[in-house]
Write a protein that holds these residues in place. Structure first.
Motif, PDB file in Angstrom:
ATOM      1  N   GLY A  41       0.896  -1.213  -0.021  1.00  0.00           N
ATOM      2  CA  GLY A  41      -0.017   0.085  -0.120  1.00  0.00           C
ATOM      3  C   GLY A  41       0.908   1.186   0.042  1.00  0.00           C
ATOM      4  O   GLY A  41       0.803   2.134  -0.940  1.00  0.00           O
ATOM      5  N   HIS A  42       1.734   1.207   1.160  1.00  0.00           N
ATOM      6  CA  HIS A  42       2.783   2.413   0.955  1.00  0.00           C
ATOM      7  C   HIS A  42       3.362   2.846  -0.031  1.00  0.00           C
ATOM      8  O   HIS A  42       3.330   4.134  -0.648  1.00  0.00           O
ATOM      9  CB  HIS A  42       3.775   2.062   2.404  1.00  0.00           C
ATOM     10  CG  HIS A  42       4.379   3.348   2.587  1.00  0.00           C
ATOM     11  ND1 HIS A  42       4.123   4.464   3.262  1.00  0.00           N
ATOM     12  CD2 HIS A  42       5.894   3.543   2.259  1.00  0.00           C
ATOM     13  CE1 HIS A  42       4.933   5.279   3.306  1.00  0.00           C
ATOM     14  NE2 HIS A  42       6.178   4.760   2.670  1.00  0.00           N
ATOM     15  N   GLU A  43       3.938   1.635  -0.969  1.00  0.00           N
ATOM     16  CA  GLU A  43       4.624   2.038  -2.124  1.00  0.00           C
ATOM     17  C   GLU A  43       3.867   2.573  -3.095  1.00  0.00           C
ATOM     18  O   GLU A  43       4.254   3.312  -4.112  1.00  0.00           O
ATOM     19  CB  GLU A  43       5.274   0.725  -2.621  1.00  0.00           C
ATOM     20  CG  GLU A  43       6.322   0.142  -1.924  1.00  0.00           C
ATOM     21  CD  GLU A  43       6.758  -1.277  -2.350  1.00  0.00           C
ATOM     22  OE1 GLU A  43       7.927  -1.711  -1.838  1.00  0.00           O
ATOM     23  OE2 GLU A  43       6.238  -1.916  -3.213  1.00  0.00           O
ATOM     24  N   ASN A  44       2.420   2.663  -3.212  1.00  0.00           N
ATOM     25  CA  ASN A  44       1.425   3.204  -4.248  1.00  0.00           C
ATOM     26  C   ASN A  44       0.439   4.193  -3.546  1.00  0.00           C
ATOM     27  O   ASN A  44      -0.431   4.424  -4.228  1.00  0.00           O
ATOM     28  CB  ASN A  44       0.834   1.997  -4.549  1.00  0.00           C
ATOM     29  CG  ASN A  44       1.702   0.846  -5.277  1.00  0.00           C
ATOM     30  OD1 ASN A  44       2.119   1.333  -6.616  1.00  0.00           O
ATOM     31  ND2 ASN A  44       1.978  -0.105  -4.819  1.00  0.00           N
ATOM     32  N   ASP A  45       0.920   4.793  -2.509  1.00  0.00           N
ATOM     33  CA  ASP A  45       0.073   5.763  -1.953  1.00  0.00           C
ATOM     34  C   ASP A  45      -1.198   5.367  -1.487  1.00  0.00           C
ATOM     35  O   ASP A  45      -2.087   6.168  -1.686  1.00  0.00           O
ATOM     36  CB  ASP A  45      -0.074   7.018  -3.012  1.00  0.00           C
ATOM     37  CG  ASP A  45       1.422   7.685  -3.480  1.00  0.00           C
ATOM     38  OD1 ASP A  45       2.217   7.681  -2.458  1.00  0.00           O
ATOM     39  OD2 ASP A  45       1.412   8.033  -4.575  1.00  0.00           O
ATOM     40  N   PHE A  46      -1.359   4.254  -0.978  1.00  0.00           N
ATOM     41  CA  PHE A  46      -2.462   3.860  -0.549  1.00  0.00           C
ATOM     42  C   PHE A  46      -2.298   3.604   1.129  1.00  0.00           C
ATOM     43  O   PHE A  46      -1.126   3.274   1.678  1.00  0.00           O
ATOM     44  CB  PHE A  46      -2.893   2.395  -0.812  1.00  0.00           C
ATOM     45  CG  PHE A  46      -3.508   2.241  -1.983  1.00  0.00           C
ATOM     46  CD1 PHE A  46      -4.678   2.416  -2.490  1.00  0.00           C
ATOM     47  CD2 PHE A  46      -2.770   1.769  -3.232  1.00  0.00           C
ATOM     48  CE1 PHE A  46      -5.367   2.542  -3.531  1.00  0.00           C
ATOM     49  CE2 PHE A  46      -3.111   1.905  -4.444  1.00  0.00           C
ATOM     50  CZ  PHE A  46      -4.650   1.844  -4.616  1.00  0.00           C
ATOM     51  N   LYS A  47      -3.198   3.940   2.071  1.00  0.00           N
ATOM     52  CA  LYS A  47      -3.240   3.776   3.453  1.00  0.00           C
ATOM     53  C   LYS A  47      -4.140   2.710   3.932  1.00  0.00           C
ATOM     54  O   LYS A  47      -5.259   2.736   3.251  1.00  0.00           O
ATOM     55  CB  LYS A  47      -3.452   5.272   4.032  1.00  0.00           C
ATOM     56  CG  LYS A  47      -2.937   5.148   5.548  1.00  0.00           C
ATOM     57  CD  LYS A  47      -3.061   6.596   6.131  1.00  0.00           C
ATOM     58  CE  LYS A  47      -3.784   6.466   7.493  1.00  0.00           C
ATOM     59  NZ  LYS A  47      -4.727   7.384   8.071  1.00  0.00           N
ATOM     60  N   ILE A  48      -3.733   1.758   4.735  1.00  0.00           N
ATOM     61  CA  ILE A  48      -4.732   0.817   5.088  1.00  0.00           C
ATOM     62  C   ILE A  48      -5.611   1.545   6.200  1.00  0.00           C
ATOM     63  O   ILE A  48      -5.313   1.992   7.117  1.00  0.00           O
ATOM     64  CB  ILE A  48      -4.144  -0.551   5.924  1.00  0.00           C
ATOM     65  CG1 ILE A  48      -2.984  -1.051   4.891  1.00  0.00           C
ATOM     66  CG2 ILE A  48      -4.963  -1.200   6.499  1.00  0.00           C
ATOM     67  CD1 ILE A  48      -2.472  -2.325   5.538  1.00  0.00           C
ATOM     68  N   GLN A  49      -7.150   1.322   5.654  1.00  0.00           N
ATOM     69  CA  GLN A  49      -7.899   1.758   6.687  1.00  0.00           C
ATOM     70  C   GLN A  49      -8.458   0.749   7.550  1.00  0.00           C
ATOM     71  O   GLN A  49      -8.560   1.122   8.757  1.00  0.00           O
ATOM     72  CB  GLN A  49      -9.116   2.253   6.026  1.00  0.00           C
ATOM     73  CG  GLN A  49      -9.940   3.477   6.515  1.00  0.00           C
ATOM     74  CD  GLN A  49     -11.028   4.037   5.723  1.00  0.00           C
ATOM     75  OE1 GLN A  49     -11.986   3.343   5.335  1.00  0.00           O
ATOM     76  NE2 GLN A  49     -11.067   5.263   5.606  1.00  0.00           N
ATOM     77  N   GLN A  50      -8.489  -0.523   7.274  1.00  0.00           N
ATOM     78  CA  GLN A  50      -8.959  -1.519   8.373  1.00  0.00           C
ATOM     79  C   GLN A  50      -8.556  -2.682   7.437  1.00  0.00           C
ATOM     80  O   GLN A  50      -8.723  -3.047   6.365  1.00  0.00           O
ATOM     81  CB  GLN A  50     -10.375  -1.520   8.534  1.00  0.00           C
ATOM     82  CG  GLN A  50     -10.530  -2.229   9.855  1.00  0.00           C
ATOM     83  CD  GLN A  50     -12.135  -1.854  10.477  1.00  0.00           C
ATOM     84  OE1 GLN A  50     -12.719  -0.815  10.230  1.00  0.00           O
ATOM     85  NE2 GLN A  50     -12.752  -2.714  11.264  1.00  0.00           N
ATOM     86  N   ILE A  51      -8.159  -4.015   8.568  1.00  0.00           N
ATOM     87  CA  ILE A  51      -8.055  -5.145   8.021  1.00  0.00           C
ATOM     88  C   ILE A  51      -8.989  -6.190   8.326  1.00  0.00           C
ATOM     89  O   ILE A  51      -9.116  -6.024   9.465  1.00  0.00           O
ATOM     90  CB  ILE A  51      -6.778  -5.761   8.515  1.00  0.00           C
ATOM     91  CG1 ILE A  51      -5.477  -4.756   7.677  1.00  0.00           C
ATOM     92  CG2 ILE A  51      -6.317  -6.935   8.243  1.00  0.00           C
ATOM     93  CD1 ILE A  51      -3.953  -5.136   8.087  1.00  0.00           C
ATOM     94  N   PHE A  52      -9.643  -6.726   7.607  1.00  0.00           N
ATOM     95  CA  PHE A  52     -10.774  -7.665   8.068  1.00  0.00           C
ATOM     96  C   PHE A  52     -10.043  -9.236   7.905  1.00  0.00           C
ATOM     97  O   PHE A  52      -9.657  -9.602   6.922  1.00  0.00           O
ATOM     98  CB  PHE A  52     -12.084  -7.632   7.397  1.00  0.00           C
ATOM     99  CG  PHE A  52     -12.633  -6.182   7.408  1.00  0.00           C
ATOM    100  CD1 PHE A  52     -13.509  -5.824   8.261  1.00  0.00           C
ATOM    101  CD2 PHE A  52     -12.231  -5.103   6.308  1.00  0.00           C
ATOM    102  CE1 PHE A  52     -13.943  -4.497   8.273  1.00  0.00           C
ATOM    103  CE2 PHE A  52     -12.847  -4.097   6.316  1.00  0.00           C
ATOM    104  CZ  PHE A  52     -13.392  -3.640   7.475  1.00  0.00           C
ATOM    105  N   GLN A  53     -10.346  -9.968   9.028  1.00  0.00           N
ATOM    106  CA  GLN A  53      -9.762 -11.433   8.843  1.00  0.00           C
ATOM    107  C   GLN A  53     -10.796 -12.298   9.637  1.00  0.00           C
ATOM    108  O   GLN A  53     -11.629 -11.901  10.376  1.00  0.00           O
ATOM    109  CB  GLN A  53      -8.491 -11.330   9.987  1.00  0.00           C
ATOM    110  CG  GLN A  53      -7.260 -10.706   9.292  1.00  0.00           C
ATOM    111  CD  GLN A  53      -6.131 -11.013  10.307  1.00  0.00           C
ATOM    112  OE1 GLN A  53      -5.487 -12.103  10.107  1.00  0.00           O
ATOM    113  NE2 GLN A  53      -5.746 -10.315  10.886  1.00  0.00           N
ATOM    114  N   ASP A  54     -10.601 -13.645   8.989  1.00  0.00           N
ATOM    115  CA  ASP A  54     -11.326 -14.648   9.590  1.00  0.00           C
ATOM    116  C   ASP A  54     -10.648 -15.158  10.925  1.00  0.00           C
ATOM    117  O   ASP A  54      -9.689 -14.782  11.325  1.00  0.00           O
ATOM    118  CB  ASP A  54     -11.241 -15.762   8.699  1.00  0.00           C
ATOM    119  CG  ASP A  54      -9.911 -16.433   8.457  1.00  0.00           C
ATOM    120  OD1 ASP A  54      -9.055 -15.496   8.237  1.00  0.00           O
ATOM    121  OD2 ASP A  54      -9.722 -17.717   8.625  1.00  0.00           O
TER     122      ASP A  54
END
Ligand SMILES: C[S@@+](CC[C@H](N)C(=O)[O-])C[C@H]1O[C@@H](n2cnc3c(N)ncnc32)[C@H](O)[C@@H]1O
Length: 335
Positions: free
Chosen positions: A309-322
């Motif tokens: 994400g960082h390398e492409n100007d995206f920020k993680i907003q939330q991670i959803f996991q099982d």
């Protein structure tokens, strides 16, 4: 602002690439792939009608934890996911490689229930997949505004930029991103990013590193469906390109490389043989036990998800996991 759509429209971007053009491209790719010293065939060609049917079976196999895990993410966290996607008003929900959209349908129902202001844009290179959605969605979700696109991810994104401007939320579910090697993945992310504006979002399915045996079993099921899926590539070459592969003389062989976190599938020639493919005008020689590489499926860590994400100007907003932490759906926002 909501565009004025009928309930469901299909745009077929596969013409003029379809028919002769698509077949010529397929022949060219097969010729190049089988002409190399380390033979390969692109996993892009897995999904003809038969391949899509076999993949649907794979998704229901007990060993194939990927779909089950992501399904759990969507069923248990649909409300939060839908709220995050819809928080900033009207958007196009663009499903890249929608397939049968099983998991997306959970989200679509939730979004409709929340009265979210959006339309749904499934994109798939497989006309069969889109046709099935076309038959099912209007009955299942009559109030859903849908603009389906048959075509490649980037033809579809070009078309959307021109015809349907507005906030975008891209879905890239399953573990489609894992089919790219690191260079291809970076190229994909850069190309996707070019079609996005600050505030746009990307929800990306990522299969996580885990016990290697669990991963290996998922790509080597006891019923042999994954083997049939892999071998269908040779049947497809026979059907569409006039090949004379004796498919029984090849076998499915998967391996997992835990250092690079990559599952690789091969088709192995079980004897010395020649195969002629009319559309390529060539005969290919296979030594006994020579392999054709057909698919890579990379696994991820959450740190890698952040770096990508960082390398492409995206920020993680939330991670959803099982609950097993087998799979992550990572919600990125463009900064
Ligand atoms: C593994 S399935 C995933 C389906 C669904 N997203 C899911 O999570 O279950 C991959 C889908 O992506 C489509 N696909 C593969 N390459 C594509 C491309 N370059 N452009 C558009 N669709 C593609 C295939 O036809 C197939 O339906």
């Amino acid at each position: 602002m909501r565009n004025n759509l009928t309930t469901l429209q299909i745009t077929d971007l596969s013409t003029p690439e379809s028919g002769t053009g698509a077949k010529a491209q397929f022949a060219e790719d097969v010729k190049n792939g089988l002409g190399q010293e380390a033979k390969k065939l692109s996993s892009r060609y897995f999904y003809d009608g038969e391949g899509s049917r076999l993949f649907q079976k794979i998704m229901h196999l007990p060993e194939y934890y990927l779909t089950r895990s992501e399904h759990e993410v969507f069923t248990t966290q649909q409300q939060t996911i839908a709220q995050k996607l819809a928080a900033q008003g009207y958007f196009h929900l663009i499903d890249l490689g929608a397939g049968d959209a099983t998991k997306t349908r959970i989200l679509l129902k939730q979004l409709l229930q929340q009265n979210a202001d959006f339309d749904y844009v499934p994109v798939d290179i497989s006309g069969d997949a889109i046709t099935e959605l076309y038959q099912e969605l209007p009955t299942e979700l009559p109030s859903l505004q849908t603009q389906a696109v048959v075509g490649d991810y980037f033809n579809a994104l070009d078309w959307l930029d021109e015809h349907k401007p507005g906030r975008k939320v891209l879905l890239f579910l399953g573990s489609n991103i894992g089919n790219f090697n690191p260079d291809e993945r970076q190229e994909f992310m850069q190309k996707v990013r070019k079609h996005m504006q600050p505030g746009d979002m990307l929800l990306k399915g990522m299969d996580l590193c885990k016990e290697p045996e669990t991963i290996l079993r998922a790509y080597n099921d006891a019923a042999g469906v994954t083997a049939a899926f892999n071998l269908n590539l040779l049947h497809r070459i026979n059907r569409e390109l006039g090949g004379d592969f004796i498919v029984d003389q090849f076998k499915h062989f998967p391996i997992y490389d835990p250092q690079h976190g990559v599952m690789k599938s091969f088709l192995i020639s079980q004897q010395d043989q020649q195969v002629t493919i009319k559309a390529t005008g060539q005969t290919f020689h296979f030594k006994a036990w020579e392999a054709i590489h057909t698919e890579s499926s990379y696994k991820f860590t959450l740190e890698l998800a952040e770096t990508i994400g960082h390398e492409n100007d995206f920020k993680i907003q939330q991670i959803f996991q099982d609950k097993n932490h087998y799979f992550a759906d990572v919600l990125y926002i463009v900064t």
